[in-house]
Write a protein that holds these residues in place. Sequence first.
Motif, PDB file in Angstrom:
ATOM      1  N   THR A 265      -3.508  -5.916  -0.227  1.00  0.00           N
ATOM      2  CA  THR A 265      -4.671  -6.629   0.284  1.00  0.00           C
ATOM      3  C   THR A 265      -5.757  -6.513  -0.774  1.00  0.00           C
ATOM      4  O   THR A 265      -6.101  -5.400  -1.203  1.00  0.00           O
ATOM      5  N   GLY A 266      -6.302  -7.631  -1.209  1.00  0.00           N
ATOM      6  CA  GLY A 266      -7.341  -7.587  -2.233  1.00  0.00           C
ATOM      7  C   GLY A 266      -7.598  -8.963  -2.792  1.00  0.00           C
ATOM      8  O   GLY A 266      -7.369  -9.971  -2.121  1.00  0.00           O
ATOM      9  N   SER A 267      -8.062  -8.994  -4.041  1.00  0.00           N
ATOM     10  CA  SER A 267      -8.497 -10.268  -4.619  1.00  0.00           C
ATOM     11  C   SER A 267      -7.326 -11.078  -5.159  1.00  0.00           C
ATOM     12  O   SER A 267      -6.255 -10.544  -5.460  1.00  0.00           O
TER      13      SER A 267
ATOM     14  N   LYS B 110      -2.490   3.610  -1.564  1.00  0.00           N
ATOM     15  CA  LYS B 110      -3.526   3.740  -2.598  1.00  0.00           C
ATOM     16  C   LYS B 110      -4.791   3.021  -2.131  1.00  0.00           C
ATOM     17  O   LYS B 110      -4.840   1.798  -2.053  1.00  0.00           O
TER      18      LYS B 110
ATOM     19  N   SER C  84      -4.933  -1.151  -1.068  1.00  0.00           N
ATOM     20  CA  SER C  84      -5.969  -1.716  -0.195  1.00  0.00           C
ATOM     21  C   SER C  84      -7.309  -1.931  -0.898  1.00  0.00           C
ATOM     22  O   SER C  84      -7.599  -1.303  -1.910  1.00  0.00           O
ATOM     23  N   PRO C  85      -8.155  -2.805  -0.311  1.00  0.00           N
ATOM     24  CA  PRO C  85      -9.487  -3.076  -0.859  1.00  0.00           C
ATOM     25  C   PRO C  85     -10.552  -2.149  -0.259  1.00  0.00           C
ATOM     26  O   PRO C  85     -10.220  -1.247   0.513  1.00  0.00           O
ATOM     27  N   TRP C  86     -11.821  -2.434  -0.566  1.00  0.00           N
ATOM     28  CA  TRP C  86     -12.892  -1.502  -0.189  1.00  0.00           C
ATOM     29  C   TRP C  86     -13.635  -1.922   1.077  1.00  0.00           C
ATOM     30  O   TRP C  86     -14.466  -1.171   1.564  1.00  0.00           O
TER      31      TRP C  86
ATOM     32  N   GLU D 272     -15.343 -17.325  -3.447  1.00  0.00           N
ATOM     33  CA  GLU D 272     -15.542 -16.406  -2.323  1.00  0.00           C
ATOM     34  C   GLU D 272     -16.901 -15.721  -2.515  1.00  0.00           C
ATOM     35  O   GLU D 272     -17.237 -15.310  -3.625  1.00  0.00           O
TER      36      GLU D 272
ATOM     37  N   THR E 119      -6.225  -9.839  -8.730  1.00  0.00           N
ATOM     38  CA  THR E 119      -5.326  -8.670  -8.735  1.00  0.00           C
ATOM     39  C   THR E 119      -3.973  -9.035  -8.131  1.00  0.00           C
ATOM     40  O   THR E 119      -2.930  -8.563  -8.591  1.00  0.00           O
TER      41      THR E 119
ATOM     42  N   PHE F  17      -1.003 -12.294  11.058  1.00  0.00           N
ATOM     43  CA  PHE F  17      -2.188 -12.542  10.229  1.00  0.00           C
ATOM     44  C   PHE F  17      -1.787 -12.731   8.776  1.00  0.00           C
ATOM     45  O   PHE F  17      -0.999 -11.963   8.226  1.00  0.00           O
TER      46      PHE F  17
ATOM     47  N   GLU G 179     -10.707   2.467  -5.251  1.00  0.00           N
ATOM     48  CA  GLU G 179     -11.499   3.506  -5.939  1.00  0.00           C
ATOM     49  C   GLU G 179     -12.961   3.463  -5.494  1.00  0.00           C
ATOM     50  O   GLU G 179     -13.689   4.428  -5.662  1.00  0.00           O
TER      51      GLU G 179
ATOM     52  N   LEU H 194      -4.936 -12.090   0.487  1.00  0.00           N
ATOM     53  CA  LEU H 194      -6.000 -12.269  -0.506  1.00  0.00           C
ATOM     54  C   LEU H 194      -7.286 -12.833   0.121  1.00  0.00           C
ATOM     55  O   LEU H 194      -7.462 -12.747   1.318  1.00  0.00           O
ATOM     56  N   GLY H 195      -8.119 -13.404  -0.719  1.00  0.00           N
ATOM     57  CA  GLY H 195      -9.448 -13.816  -0.271  1.00  0.00           C
ATOM     58  C   GLY H 195      -9.464 -15.101   0.545  1.00  0.00           C
ATOM     59  O   GLY H 195      -8.441 -15.727   0.800  1.00  0.00           O
TER      60      GLY H 195
ATOM     61  N   CYS I 211     -12.811 -10.807   4.459  1.00  0.00           N
ATOM     62  CA  CYS I 211     -11.998 -11.907   3.912  1.00  0.00           C
ATOM     63  C   CYS I 211     -12.052 -13.132   4.809  1.00  0.00           C
ATOM     64  O   CYS I 211     -11.890 -14.245   4.336  1.00  0.00           O
TER      65      CYS I 211
HETATM   66  P1  NAD Z   1      -9.311  -5.883  -5.794  1.00  0.00           P
HETATM   67  O1  NAD Z   1      -8.249  -6.882  -5.989  1.00  0.00           O
HETATM   68  O2  NAD Z   1     -10.294  -5.697  -6.879  1.00  0.00           O
HETATM   69  O3  NAD Z   1      -8.702  -4.429  -5.505  1.00  0.00           O
HETATM   70  C1  NAD Z   1      -7.824  -4.195  -4.432  1.00  0.00           C
HETATM   71  C2  NAD Z   1      -6.969  -2.975  -4.756  1.00  0.00           C
HETATM   72  O4  NAD Z   1      -6.108  -3.273  -5.853  1.00  0.00           O
HETATM   73  C3  NAD Z   1      -7.734  -1.736  -5.156  1.00  0.00           C
HETATM   74  O5  NAD Z   1      -7.147  -0.628  -4.525  1.00  0.00           O
HETATM   75  C4  NAD Z   1      -7.541  -1.675  -6.663  1.00  0.00           C
HETATM   76  O6  NAD Z   1      -7.625  -0.379  -7.208  1.00  0.00           O
HETATM   77  C5  NAD Z   1      -6.121  -2.200  -6.789  1.00  0.00           C
HETATM   78  N1  NAD Z   1      -5.765  -2.752  -8.105  1.00  0.00           N
HETATM   79  C6  NAD Z   1      -6.574  -3.343  -9.028  1.00  0.00           C
HETATM   80  N2  NAD Z   1      -5.846  -3.737 -10.097  1.00  0.00           N
HETATM   81  C7  NAD Z   1      -4.560  -3.396  -9.861  1.00  0.00           C
HETATM   82  C8  NAD Z   1      -3.341  -3.539 -10.588  1.00  0.00           C
HETATM   83  N3  NAD Z   1      -3.303  -4.131 -11.760  1.00  0.00           N
HETATM   84  N4  NAD Z   1      -2.210  -3.067 -10.044  1.00  0.00           N
HETATM   85  C9  NAD Z   1      -2.217  -2.478  -8.821  1.00  0.00           C
HETATM   86  N5  NAD Z   1      -3.348  -2.303  -8.091  1.00  0.00           N
HETATM   87  C10 NAD Z   1      -4.503  -2.762  -8.600  1.00  0.00           C
HETATM   88  O7  NAD Z   1     -10.038  -6.297  -4.437  1.00  0.00           O
HETATM   89  P2  NAD Z   1     -11.327  -5.637  -3.775  1.00  0.00           P
HETATM   90  O8  NAD Z   1     -12.525  -6.050  -4.557  1.00  0.00           O
HETATM   91  O9  NAD Z   1     -11.103  -4.192  -3.509  1.00  0.00           O
HETATM   92  O10 NAD Z   1     -11.342  -6.347  -2.341  1.00  0.00           O
HETATM   93  C11 NAD Z   1     -11.970  -7.550  -2.078  1.00  0.00           C
HETATM   94  C12 NAD Z   1     -10.949  -8.672  -1.936  1.00  0.00           C
HETATM   95  O11 NAD Z   1     -10.012  -8.359  -0.917  1.00  0.00           O
HETATM   96  C13 NAD Z   1     -11.592  -9.981  -1.496  1.00  0.00           C
HETATM   97  O12 NAD Z   1     -11.054 -11.050  -2.239  1.00  0.00           O
HETATM   98  C14 NAD Z   1     -11.177 -10.095  -0.037  1.00  0.00           C
HETATM   99  O13 NAD Z   1     -11.179 -11.399   0.458  1.00  0.00           O
HETATM  100  C15 NAD Z   1      -9.829  -9.484  -0.064  1.00  0.00           C
HETATM  101  N6  NAD Z   1      -9.418  -9.058   1.280  1.00  0.00           N
HETATM  102  C16 NAD Z   1      -8.409  -9.744   1.897  1.00  0.00           C
HETATM  103  C17 NAD Z   1      -8.021  -9.395   3.183  1.00  0.00           C
HETATM  104  C18 NAD Z   1      -6.903 -10.118   3.874  1.00  0.00           C
HETATM  105  O14 NAD Z   1      -6.363  -9.567   4.831  1.00  0.00           O
HETATM  106  N7  NAD Z   1      -6.510 -11.314   3.449  1.00  0.00           N
HETATM  107  C19 NAD Z   1      -8.656  -8.335   3.830  1.00  0.00           C
HETATM  108  C20 NAD Z   1      -9.674  -7.665   3.192  1.00  0.00           C
HETATM  109  C21 NAD Z   1     -10.048  -8.037   1.908  1.00  0.00           C
END
Ligand code: NAD
Length: 500
Positions: free
Chosen positions: A191-193, A142, A116-118, A344, A196, A412, A145, A215-216, A248
């Motif tokens: 969920t994240g960038s 997980k 998950s993201p932050w 973004e 990643t 979603f 951080e 993603l974003g 997001c």
């Molecule tokens: P991020 O991609 O930097 O990190 C997300 C998670 O991935 C963290 O827990 C990180 O430790 C982990 N991670 C990083 N590298 C990894 C790897 N190589 N292998 C496995 N895990 C790894 O994203 P962020 O900065 O925490 O969150 C912001 C992003 O999340 C934005 O782009 C946002 O739009 C997106 N987001 C999307 C949604 C959705 O539902 N679509 C919801 C919330 C946030």
Amino acid sequence: MTKSNVNPALAFKNADHGKSSLTKLTVKDRLAYIQKLRLYILENREELITRIQNDTGKSRSDALMSEIFGILDHLAYLEKFAVKVLKDKSVHTPMALMGKKSKIYFEPLGTILIISPWNYPFYQAIVPITAAFVTGNTAIYKPSEHTPLEGLVEEVLSACGFDENWVQVVYGNGKTGSELIAQKPDKIFFTGSEKTGKLIMRQAADLLIPVELELGGKDPMIVFEDANVKRAAAGALWGGLTNLGQSCTSVERIYVQKSIYEDFRSELVRLASQIKQETDEDGDADVGSMTTDFQLDIIRKQLEDAEQNGAKLHLENKWDGKSKMIPPQVIDGISHERLVLNEETFGPLLPVIPFETEEEAVRLANDSEYGLSASVWSKDMKRADRVARQIKTGNVSINNVMLTEGNAALPFGGVKNSGFGRYKGEAGLHSFSNLKSILLDKDSSKYEANWFPYTKEKYKLFTDMTLKLFGKGPFSTLKFILPGLKLEAYSNKVGKAGRK
Ligand code: NAD
């Protein structure tokens, strides 16, 4: 106590132990834990909000409305619908399979790795964990951080009686995430960038692990001239600034029809200048601070790029470029290739862009690599619907903003670089399931027409039956029955006798 911070290999071993007790529970049994969890979160909401604020800096109302309420709504949805959604389902059986029955069983996949993201750390933990759990999976979670909410998820689940091996929390950065993937979970829910997401998919490809990527986004809002300007501006303000824009699905591009453009922008500027910003203690602030330092660089760069290329910043309270309390800003005079309309943002910037025709609005809205969410504002519901259908995103709200997320029954997820897969609602529970197809036949003396031996006669009879079944005219048992019976009789005879 739910286990936390065990090493990746041990976490998966524990999860295997957890499976034996978890799979003995019915969906209804699991929902008893979900109900306890809902009541626990409701009762302890103020303390939970304080913990969320400590890690994120968000306003108290943002934490209540987007995280606590969102979780409770999702849990209530599970309690009301999960039994029905996960119940064995009978489906159509075609005429050619007469006498048989077809069903789908929704079984657990095994162990789900949730990364998950932050930005919504409690919501992004509890919602996917509980969806995976209700479907009968063990989960390894997980957190980011940057907002680990250290110990909180474990504490909450333990208080509600969850077995320590059903859900485990493993803390760490991307390296830890990658080590967890190497243990070969049965599915990765990420969920994240976008950056990643690609790394995770690459690693998962080698191990053939299914991934879901949330993603974003770069969400457009389209306001037509017949919309209620004041309400639309208030919607844009909330959609762009909730969680200080660190969402997001926050509104990141506001397209307004030319004839109402000036009125809309001045109303947005007026409302934005009234925003109260504080990591407050009593719910009396609209927005809090940015959560991470690295986001500041992105926003600084986007603002510089826009300003150096002639954009106008409409609010006097300008950001010093350093503070995490970035004040909202309304920007216009931006050409479509600028960073603020392409990357973004994840911050409190409200870019406004004029358009003339419906066609132009759709083209501008779709001019993005992302496709997460959007909104369309118009009194003309036919037009709003027409435009909603043409926008390439996973979600569209009409005459409202970010509202598809407000209904836990709606799936979603995104398209294009916003990822793929759907969570929440019926589709979400099914995405954590192995959809097992079952075809039931009786243990009879009958030999099937498609079994050996294949003979010239069977070829002819099979062709007759195929022509009757799929030829012109309506599908009907009457048409099929005679060639079907002939084929069946012959197949039985030749099947029992064998090839001569
Ligand atoms: P991020 O991609 O930097 O990190 C997300 C998670 O991935 C963290 O827990 C990180 O430790 C982990 N991670 C990083 N590298 C990894 C790897 N190589 N292998 C496995 N895990 C790894 O994203 P962020 O900065 O925490 O969150 C912001 C992003 O999340 C934005 O782009 C946002 O739009 C997106 N987001 C999307 C949604 C959705 O539902 N679509 C919801 C919330 C946030």
